[in-house]
Design a protein around this motif. Structure first.
Motif, mmCIF file in Angstrom:
data_model
loop_
_atom_site.group_PDB
_atom_site.id
_atom_site.type_symbol
_atom_site.label_atom_id
_atom_site.label_comp_id
_atom_site.label_asym_id
_atom_site.label_seq_id
_atom_site.Cartn_x
_atom_site.Cartn_y
_atom_site.Cartn_z
ATOM 1 N N ARG A 93 27.453 42.794 26.202
ATOM 2 C CA ARG A 93 27.978 43.399 27.433
ATOM 3 C C ARG A 93 27.711 42.523 28.654
ATOM 4 O O ARG A 93 28.534 42.462 29.570
ATOM 5 C CB ARG A 93 27.368 44.792 27.629
ATOM 6 C CG ARG A 93 27.998 45.832 26.714
ATOM 7 C CD ARG A 93 27.511 47.225 26.998
ATOM 8 N NE ARG A 93 28.271 48.191 26.197
ATOM 9 C CZ ARG A 93 29.088 49.111 26.692
ATOM 10 N NH1 ARG A 93 29.278 49.192 27.995
ATOM 11 N NH2 ARG A 93 29.727 49.947 25.904
ATOM 12 N N ILE A 96 30.314 39.666 28.629
ATOM 13 C CA ILE A 96 31.665 40.126 28.956
ATOM 14 C C ILE A 96 31.799 40.513 30.431
ATOM 15 O O ILE A 96 32.716 40.066 31.127
ATOM 16 C CB ILE A 96 32.055 41.327 28.060
ATOM 17 C CG1 ILE A 96 32.186 40.884 26.601
ATOM 18 C CG2 ILE A 96 33.373 41.946 28.536
ATOM 19 C CD1 ILE A 96 32.374 42.030 25.623
ATOM 20 N N MET A 97 30.877 41.340 30.920
ATOM 21 C CA MET A 97 31.026 41.835 32.292
ATOM 22 C C MET A 97 30.754 40.751 33.332
ATOM 23 O O MET A 97 31.430 40.711 34.361
ATOM 24 C CB MET A 97 30.128 43.045 32.549
ATOM 25 C CG MET A 97 30.410 43.709 33.892
ATOM 26 S SD MET A 97 29.515 45.259 34.219
ATOM 27 C CE MET A 97 30.467 46.423 33.270
ATOM 28 N N GLN A 99 31.300 37.564 33.064
ATOM 29 C CA GLN A 99 32.466 36.683 33.119
ATOM 30 C C GLN A 99 33.617 37.380 33.850
ATOM 31 O O GLN A 99 34.310 36.771 34.656
ATOM 32 C CB GLN A 99 32.903 36.287 31.712
ATOM 33 C CG GLN A 99 34.065 35.284 31.713
ATOM 34 C CD GLN A 99 34.484 34.885 30.316
ATOM 35 O OE1 GLN A 99 34.398 35.676 29.383
ATOM 36 N NE2 GLN A 99 34.943 33.657 30.157
ATOM 37 N N HIS A 100 33.789 38.670 33.576
ATOM 38 C CA HIS A 100 34.853 39.443 34.212
ATOM 39 C C HIS A 100 34.649 39.509 35.731
ATOM 40 O O HIS A 100 35.610 39.413 36.506
ATOM 41 C CB HIS A 100 34.857 40.860 33.629
ATOM 42 C CG HIS A 100 35.836 41.784 34.270
ATOM 43 N ND1 HIS A 100 37.204 41.653 34.124
ATOM 44 C CD2 HIS A 100 35.642 42.884 35.061
ATOM 45 C CE1 HIS A 100 37.817 42.613 34.797
ATOM 46 N NE2 HIS A 100 36.888 43.375 35.374
ATOM 47 N N ASN A 102 32.992 37.336 37.385
ATOM 48 C CA ASN A 102 32.825 35.950 37.852
ATOM 49 C C ASN A 102 31.477 35.758 38.553
ATOM 50 O O ASN A 102 31.382 35.170 39.630
ATOM 51 C CB ASN A 102 33.970 35.561 38.796
ATOM 52 C CG ASN A 102 34.032 34.046 39.026
ATOM 53 O OD1 ASN A 102 33.650 33.264 38.148
ATOM 54 N ND2 ASN A 102 34.500 33.642 40.190
ATOM 55 N N ARG A 113 29.329 44.061 41.157
ATOM 56 C CA ARG A 113 29.386 45.343 40.427
ATOM 57 C C ARG A 113 29.411 46.532 41.380
ATOM 58 O O ARG A 113 30.097 47.542 41.133
ATOM 59 C CB ARG A 113 28.165 45.412 39.482
ATOM 60 C CG ARG A 113 27.924 46.757 38.804
ATOM 61 C CD ARG A 113 28.975 47.093 37.783
ATOM 62 N NE ARG A 113 28.601 48.321 37.083
ATOM 63 C CZ ARG A 113 28.746 49.547 37.578
ATOM 64 N NH1 ARG A 113 29.274 49.711 38.785
ATOM 65 N NH2 ARG A 113 28.389 50.607 36.868
ATOM 66 N N SER A 491 37.361 48.964 37.834
ATOM 67 C CA SER A 491 37.652 47.535 37.774
ATOM 68 C C SER A 491 36.582 46.796 36.967
ATOM 69 O O SER A 491 36.891 45.911 36.160
ATOM 70 C CB SER A 491 37.724 46.959 39.194
ATOM 71 O OG SER A 491 37.886 45.558 39.162
ATOM 72 N N CYS A 495 36.835 45.380 31.745
ATOM 73 C CA CYS A 495 36.602 44.251 30.839
ATOM 74 C C CYS A 495 36.362 44.705 29.410
ATOM 75 O O CYS A 495 36.688 43.985 28.455
ATOM 76 C CB CYS A 495 35.420 43.417 31.321
ATOM 77 S SG CYS A 495 33.859 44.327 31.431
ATOM 78 N N TYR A 496 35.812 45.919 29.235
ATOM 79 C CA TYR A 496 35.537 46.406 27.889
ATOM 80 C C TYR A 496 36.789 46.940 27.198
ATOM 81 O O TYR A 496 36.789 47.158 25.983
ATOM 82 C CB TYR A 496 34.486 47.528 27.933
ATOM 83 C CG TYR A 496 33.145 47.102 28.483
ATOM 84 C CD1 TYR A 496 32.612 45.840 28.212
ATOM 85 C CD2 TYR A 496 32.392 47.971 29.274
ATOM 86 C CE1 TYR A 496 31.388 45.464 28.722
ATOM 87 C CE2 TYR A 496 31.157 47.594 29.782
ATOM 88 C CZ TYR A 496 30.657 46.338 29.499
ATOM 89 O OH TYR A 496 29.434 45.963 30.002
ATOM 90 N N LYS A 498 39.739 45.409 27.422
ATOM 91 C CA LYS A 498 40.660 44.299 27.192
ATOM 92 C C LYS A 498 40.907 44.096 25.703
ATOM 93 O O LYS A 498 39.985 44.089 24.899
ATOM 94 C CB LYS A 498 40.082 43.018 27.798
ATOM 95 C CG LYS A 498 41.003 41.812 27.694
ATOM 96 C CD LYS A 498 40.335 40.584 28.338
ATOM 97 C CE LYS A 498 41.231 39.362 28.202
ATOM 98 N NZ LYS A 498 40.593 38.158 28.777
ATOM 99 N N THR A 500 41.738 42.120 22.345
ATOM 100 C CA THR A 500 41.555 40.769 21.814
ATOM 101 C C THR A 500 41.955 40.744 20.351
ATOM 102 O O THR A 500 41.796 41.734 19.624
ATOM 103 C CB THR A 500 40.093 40.314 21.931
ATOM 104 O OG1 THR A 500 39.257 41.256 21.252
ATOM 105 C CG2 THR A 500 39.655 40.221 23.380
#
Length: 510
Positions: A93, A96-97, A99-100, A102, A113, A491, A495-496, A498, A500
């Motif tokens: 987590r 992922i978060m 990177q989402h 940035n 956040r 927002s 990311c979770y 998305k 893939t």
């Protein structure tokens, strides 16, 4: 022979730093290695940042003396809670978060956040202040071993370690640190196993040493026969606090969590979890297990005069010159890897989350990297001076410095960070309350320790309580404070959701 090994070791570290310059031309490359670091490098970077002279010299000596062989539970806790569960619960987590959003640092994560500039700045200030005493503690443990092996003055040890670490971190950034951590980790694994075998052999082997430990008594600690060779030792409650602080603490330390930011992909996280856990089991378990036999060397150390930090050096002083060289390089490896992680975390936080945020919003990538490199020098210089002052002051135990630092940092960040990855209901106010509670508590513990309840007069116990309190504070405060902006929350958690593509073998059950 000892000097030749050290020169070769230093040359390799510096060479890797210079080689990795091409990976550190922008912020993402300098701080996170381009988010493309594989499982072995990440796992070893995590482990070597975790364990340093603080553990090998300070904690292993002190807790081995206090709890006997039961101190090994601290190492087991480090492996299961501090490594296995940390990777399993935070790793995926976090990658992922962050990177989402940035975000390259923990304060930047909080800022994005929660959409809060002040939260970002506040977190960066806490990190800079409380990473310094932790860094200072690294030098102290190393100085004792250098003094034993080479009769080198303490100030020379500090300067040597500081300069060499600065060179390869400034030159190669995170990638140089990760590669050097891998090499240093291999040295630590081989070294700790060899040293344990040698020390136990000097006392007649494991069973003989254990039998001798069972005969040791200390009425001030316990009147129970064989307590230092027992399963839980003479003081299980305080041992539990040690396990909590040294294991759960990694979940909230910025230099540890940041390793998850840089890992390459999902497969790397799974492999890294296993590698990191086994590394911690051998290194941390081995260190505390070795320290558990410290009382067998009570005739060689004066605790009242030299403190607990003298126990491990006394245990090793009778080894052969070659093994002593291995010990020095082992602890040097552990300390330099941790130091490099600390200065990377501090310099990147100050640059991205404080200086750029408050004074130079238009700062270019090139100038940010230059600023980080300059701050690495400043941070190492400050911690070096503090280490010299601390060495001559009343605060002589490594564990005290580390307890204060870990308690403030992990107490401030563990709960807000963990809940923010999983819960949509965490509020900005709950983060602030947790930040302030832990920071104020640990500072108060330094200056007003006698006024604290007996169980909290130890910075170890106080730090553990700060971490556990945060896990209660954040959800409770979140219930009674204004709800977060739902658009901001949606927002972040998008990311979770998305989609893939995965291999068919992974999707068989879907």
């Amino acid at each position: 022979m000892k000097l030749v090994l050290l020169i070769i070791y230093f040359a390799v570290l510096v060479g890797i730093g210079l080689y990795c310059r091409k990976h550190s031309t922008d912020v993402n490359g300098f701080v996170l290695g381009g988010r493309s670091v594989g499982p072995w490098l990440t796992a070893f970077a995590y482990g070597t940042s975790y364990f340093s002279a603080v553990v090998f010299v300070g904690y292993a000596g002190q807790f081995g003396w206090k709890y006997g062989i039961a101190a090994t539970w601290a190492g087991i806790g480090n492996a299961i809670i501090g490594s296995l569960l940390a990777w399993a619960i935070l790793g995926r987590r976090t990658r992922i978060m962050t990177q989402h959003l940035n975000s390259a640092t923990m304060p930047q994560f909080f800022g994005e956040r929660f959409g809060s500039r002040s939260l970002k700045i506040g977190a960066s200030v806490i990190i800079f202040i409380f990473l310094i005493p932790y860094t200072a503690s690294l030098y102290n443990g190393l100085s004792r071993l250098f003094g034993m092996a080479f009769n080198i003055d303490y100030s020379v040890c500090i300067i040597l370690m500081a300069v060499l670490t600065a060179i390869y971190v400034i030159a190669g950034g995170y990638m140089a640190t990760a590669i050097n951590d891998f090499i240093q980790g291999i040295i630590m694994l081989g070294g700790i196993v060899t040293i344990i075998a040698a020390v136990l052999k000097s006392k007649g082997g494991f069973m003989t040493a254990l039998d001798s430990l069972a005969k040791v008594t200390d009425e001030a600690v316990s009147s129970t026969p064989g307590t230092f060779s027992s399963f839980f030792g003479p003081d299980p409650l305080n041992l539990l606090f040690v396990v909590i602080l040294t294991s759960l603490g990694t979940w909230g330390l910025p230099q540890m969590v940041q390793k998850f930011y840089a890992i390459k992909n999902e497969a790397s996280i799974k492999k890294g979890t296993i590698i990191s856990t086994l590394f911690a089991l051998v290194v941390a378990g081995g260190c505390y297990f070795l320290g558990g036999f410290g009382r067998l060397f009570s005739d060689q150390v004066d605790i009242a005069a030299d403190g607990f930090d003298a126990i491990i050096p006394a245990m090793l002083s009778g080894l052969s010159p070659l093994l002593i060289s291995l010990v020095v390089i082992l602890v040097l490896s552990a300390s330099m890897s941790t130091l490099s992680s600390l200065v990377m975390a501090s310099s990147s936080t100050l640059t991205i989350d404080f200086i750029k945020e408050l004074f130079r919003k238009d700062m270019s990538e090139k100038k940010q990297v230059l600023c980080m490199r300059a701050l690495i020098v400043v941070f190492i210089a400050i911690s070096s001076v503090l280490a010299l002052i601390q060495y001559k002051s009343a605060v002589t135990f490594i564990a005290q410095l580390m307890g204060v630092s870990w308690g403030a940092l992990a107490g401030s960040f563990l709960a807000p960070f963990l809940y923010s990855l999983y819960s949509r209901r965490v509020t900005r106010a709950s983060c602030w309350v947790c930040f302030l509670f832990s920071s104020v508590l640990m500072v108060a513990n330094i200056f007003f320790r006698p006024s604290f309840p007996e169980i909290m007069q130890s910075p170890i116990n106080c730090g553990a309580i700060a971490m556990l309190a945060g896990l209660v504070i954040v959800p409770i405060v979140s219930l009674f404070t204004p709800k977060p902006d739902q658009n901001l929350v949606n927002s972040a958690f998008a990311c979770y959701e998305k989609k893939t593509e995965v291999a068919q073998k992974t999707a068989l059950n879907n």
